[in-house]
Design an enzyme around this catalytic site. Structure first.
Site, PDB file in Angstrom:
ATOM      1  N   TYR A  24     -33.635 -26.018  20.255  1.00  0.00           N
ATOM      2  CA  TYR A  24     -32.263 -26.091  20.777  1.00  0.00           C
ATOM      3  C   TYR A  24     -31.762 -27.523  20.637  1.00  0.00           C
ATOM      4  CZ  TYR A  24     -32.755 -21.447  23.013  1.00  0.00           C
ATOM      5  OH  TYR A  24     -32.939 -20.117  23.269  1.00  0.00           O
TER       6      TYR A  24
HETATM    7  N1  LIG Z   1     -34.525 -16.014  22.732  1.00  0.00           N
HETATM    8  C1  LIG Z   1     -33.423 -16.120  22.036  1.00  0.00           C
HETATM    9  O1  LIG Z   1     -33.388 -15.838  20.814  1.00  0.00           O
HETATM   10  C2  LIG Z   1     -32.163 -16.567  22.700  1.00  0.00           C
HETATM   11  C3  LIG Z   1     -30.940 -16.460  21.998  1.00  0.00           C
HETATM   12  C4  LIG Z   1     -29.776 -16.882  22.650  1.00  0.00           C
HETATM   13  C5  LIG Z   1     -29.854 -17.398  23.937  1.00  0.00           C
HETATM   14  N2  LIG Z   1     -31.057 -17.515  24.564  1.00  0.00           N
HETATM   15  C6  LIG Z   1     -31.162 -18.093  25.939  1.00  0.00           C
HETATM   16  O2  LIG Z   1     -30.201 -17.481  26.761  1.00  0.00           O
HETATM   17  C7  LIG Z   1     -29.356 -18.467  27.334  1.00  0.00           C
HETATM   18  C8  LIG Z   1     -27.990 -17.905  27.593  1.00  0.00           C
HETATM   19  O3  LIG Z   1     -27.389 -17.516  26.359  1.00  0.00           O
HETATM   20  P1  LIG Z   1     -25.813 -17.535  26.224  1.00  0.00           P
HETATM   21  O4  LIG Z   1     -25.298 -18.912  26.418  1.00  0.00           O
HETATM   22  O5  LIG Z   1     -25.471 -16.826  24.983  1.00  0.00           O
HETATM   23  O6  LIG Z   1     -25.438 -16.659  27.533  1.00  0.00           O
HETATM   24  P2  LIG Z   1     -24.142 -16.015  28.110  1.00  0.00           P
HETATM   25  O7  LIG Z   1     -24.299 -16.152  29.587  1.00  0.00           O
HETATM   26  O8  LIG Z   1     -23.929 -14.677  27.532  1.00  0.00           O
HETATM   27  O9  LIG Z   1     -22.918 -16.934  27.588  1.00  0.00           O
HETATM   28  C9  LIG Z   1     -22.702 -18.173  28.154  1.00  0.00           C
HETATM   29  C10 LIG Z   1     -21.383 -18.740  27.660  1.00  0.00           C
HETATM   30  O10 LIG Z   1     -20.275 -17.933  28.111  1.00  0.00           O
HETATM   31  C11 LIG Z   1     -19.196 -18.766  28.502  1.00  0.00           C
HETATM   32  N3  LIG Z   1     -19.025 -18.590  29.967  1.00  0.00           N
HETATM   33  C12 LIG Z   1     -19.986 -18.481  30.911  1.00  0.00           C
HETATM   34  N4  LIG Z   1     -19.469 -18.305  32.141  1.00  0.00           N
HETATM   35  C13 LIG Z   1     -18.134 -18.299  31.984  1.00  0.00           C
HETATM   36  C14 LIG Z   1     -17.048 -18.168  32.883  1.00  0.00           C
HETATM   37  N5  LIG Z   1     -17.230 -17.993  34.180  1.00  0.00           N
HETATM   38  N6  LIG Z   1     -15.790 -18.211  32.371  1.00  0.00           N
HETATM   39  C15 LIG Z   1     -15.577 -18.372  31.054  1.00  0.00           C
HETATM   40  N7  LIG Z   1     -16.566 -18.510  30.148  1.00  0.00           N
HETATM   41  C16 LIG Z   1     -17.833 -18.485  30.608  1.00  0.00           C
HETATM   42  C17 LIG Z   1     -19.614 -20.209  28.154  1.00  0.00           C
HETATM   43  O11 LIG Z   1     -19.306 -20.516  26.799  1.00  0.00           O
HETATM   44  P3  LIG Z   1     -17.882 -21.139  26.346  1.00  0.00           P
HETATM   45  O12 LIG Z   1     -17.435 -22.106  27.394  1.00  0.00           O
HETATM   46  O13 LIG Z   1     -18.125 -21.781  25.031  1.00  0.00           O
HETATM   47  O14 LIG Z   1     -16.966 -19.987  26.214  1.00  0.00           O
HETATM   48  C18 LIG Z   1     -21.129 -20.121  28.244  1.00  0.00           C
HETATM   49  O15 LIG Z   1     -21.798 -21.122  27.542  1.00  0.00           O
HETATM   50  C19 LIG Z   1     -29.421 -19.639  26.349  1.00  0.00           C
HETATM   51  O16 LIG Z   1     -29.046 -20.869  26.931  1.00  0.00           O
HETATM   52  C20 LIG Z   1     -30.863 -19.596  25.966  1.00  0.00           C
HETATM   53  O17 LIG Z   1     -31.639 -20.218  26.982  1.00  0.00           O
HETATM   54  C21 LIG Z   1     -32.199 -17.096  23.977  1.00  0.00           C
END
Ligand SMILES: NC(=O)c1ccc[n+]([C@@H]2O[C@H](COP(=O)([O-])OP(=O)(O)OC[C@H]3O[C@@H](n4cnc5c(N)ncnc54)[C@H](OP(=O)(O)O)[C@@H]3O)[C@@H](O)[C@H]2O)c1
Length: 368
Positions: free
Chosen positions: A63
């Site tokens: 990351y």
């Molecule tokens: N194992 C794997 O292959 C894998 C793959 C992906 C992720 N992960 C893990 O999962 C974690 C979470 O993934 P993700 O970031 O995709 O999760 P997510 O919770 O689906 O999306 C988070 C994103 O949504 C937006 N957001 C969140 N809360 C919000 C709100 N209240 N209002 C408006 N926008 C909001 C923000 O992005 P914006 O501000 O840019 O809109 C935030 O960065 C990662 O950090 C990582 O640790 C693992």
């Protein structure tokens, strides 16, 4: 169900919050640079999570090209919470494309990766060490034995898998059990109202074999917050998913209909769409924890309060229906409709499997 209520991760004694904090956007380098955050921007996000009682933090070596681990190491040391936090990191992705052993899941890379992560995270042990992605070449026996060695050497406390086929996880767990090696305790997979593919194979496998599922992208990367509008071949709105043109991810009509159902459910409950979306995932069968991401502490506020209410059964059913995916091939045979048809045709297989459940449960080792 707030974050200071802890749950056992899979079949283990490790207690974790029902919501984990994802830190894939901590740092401004590498693959995730486009939406990365500096250490000063990341600090209030981690603080907010810890203040809410959260103890489960997720990162990976690649990351932001290692910056996520470095920032996390600094912030955890600064907050003096190393022992309280269940620190998860992952290996697989190459850190040096010119060197074939600088990535993948072979023993040489696993050991190199663990040492590098320990240095960046400023710690001498990792609580949960995950294989990030199936590399399709390393024999799984090599991976499982190295997990066992790393545990015995005190470098890691628990092992798990991420982004692997269900058959791979099942065979790895069975191999570990058969040879008295440390078992895998968790399985990190994509799971949300817009991506329910894991329900067919991975969820029943995890429940049966003691692997607690940790769901990544529970908000679909932000889509399920409702902040995006439909644009030509893409999304309009502020956030990392915005963009148009053929190169961006396409969104289906069902996903837009689901969004409307989610908005309606959130309206009835008087909470945000993000809260409902996170609540739904975290309380699905087999899910140990949902890994939420946030660009700011204010965004995280919505997610960390997502378990402060109960999703009534009838509203959950509306979301289930709007987001359902038809079972594929052989799984059609286990639907109530198909089983009912078999019974009506006079073919009795196991028309009421629940009646046999107590006998089956007696065999589960965790209920002895
Ligand atoms: N194992 C794997 O292959 C894998 C793959 C992906 C992720 N992960 C893990 O999962 C974690 C979470 O993934 P993700 O970031 O995709 O999760 P997510 O919770 O689906 O999306 C988070 C994103 O949504 C937006 N957001 C969140 N809360 C919000 C709100 N209240 N209002 C408006 N926008 C909001 C923000 O992005 P914006 O501000 O840019 O809109 C935030 O960065 C990662 O950090 C990582 O640790 C693992």
């Amino acid at each position: 169900m707030s974050l200071d209520h802890y749950y056992l991760l899979g079949r283990s004694g490790l207690r974790v919050s029902r919501l984990a904090l994802g830190t894939m956007n901590f740092g401004t380098g590498g693959f995730h640079a486009a939406y990365g955050k500096t250490e000063d921007e990341a600090r209030p996000i981690l603080r907010r999570y810890l203040e809410a009682g959260g103890n489960f933090v997720d990162t990976a070596d690649f990351y932001t090209a290692g910056e996520s681990e470095t920032i996390l190491g600094n912030l955890i040391a600064e907050a003096k919470v190393r022992d309280r936090v269940v620190l998860t990191t992952k290996f697989t992705n190459s850190v040096d494309p010119g060197d074939p052993n600088a990535g993948g899941n072979g023993r040489k890379h696993m050991i190199r990766a663990v040492e590098a992560s320990l240095r960046r995270l400023r710690t001498d042990y990792i609580d949960l060490f995950l294989l990030h992605t199936w590399d399709r070449i390393t024999p799984l026996e090599e991976v499982v034995r190295t997990f066992d060695d790393l545990t015995r050497a005190g470098k890691i406390r628990y092992a798990g898998l991420s982004d692997v086929p269900a058959w791979y996880a099942a065979r790895a767990q069975t191999y570990a059990e058969a040879h008295s090696l440390v078992p895998m305790v968790s399985l990190q997979l994509p799971y949300s109202l817009i991506d329910r593919a894991i329900e067919q194979e991975h969820v029943p496998m995890g429940v049966n074999l003691g692997l607690g599922i940790t769901a990544w992208s529970p908000l679909g990367g932000g889509f399920l917050t409702g902040k995006y509008r439909r644009a030509d071949q893409g999304l309009a709105g502020e956030g990392r998913l915005s963009g148009t043109g053929p190169a961006v991810q396409s969104w289906t009509d069902q996903q837009w209909r689901l969004l409307a159902a989610l908005e309606s459910v959130a309206g009835k409950l008087g909470v945000s769409m993000a809260q409902v979306a996170v609540n739904w995932v975290a309380t699905q069968p087999g899910v140990a924890s949902a890994i939420v991401g946030a660009s700011s502490a204010a965004q995280l506020d919505a997610s960390v309060t997502a378990l402060d209410f109960e999703l009534p059964a009838e509203l959950r059913a509306q979301l289930d229906e709007a987001s359902s995916v038809p079972p594929s091939s052989v799984y059609r045979m286990f639907t109530p409709a198909y089983q009912g048809w078999l019974v009506s045709a006079g073919v009795k297989v196991s028309d009421k499997p629940d009646e046999y459940a107590p006998a089956v449960r007696n065999w589960a080792p965790d209920e002895q």
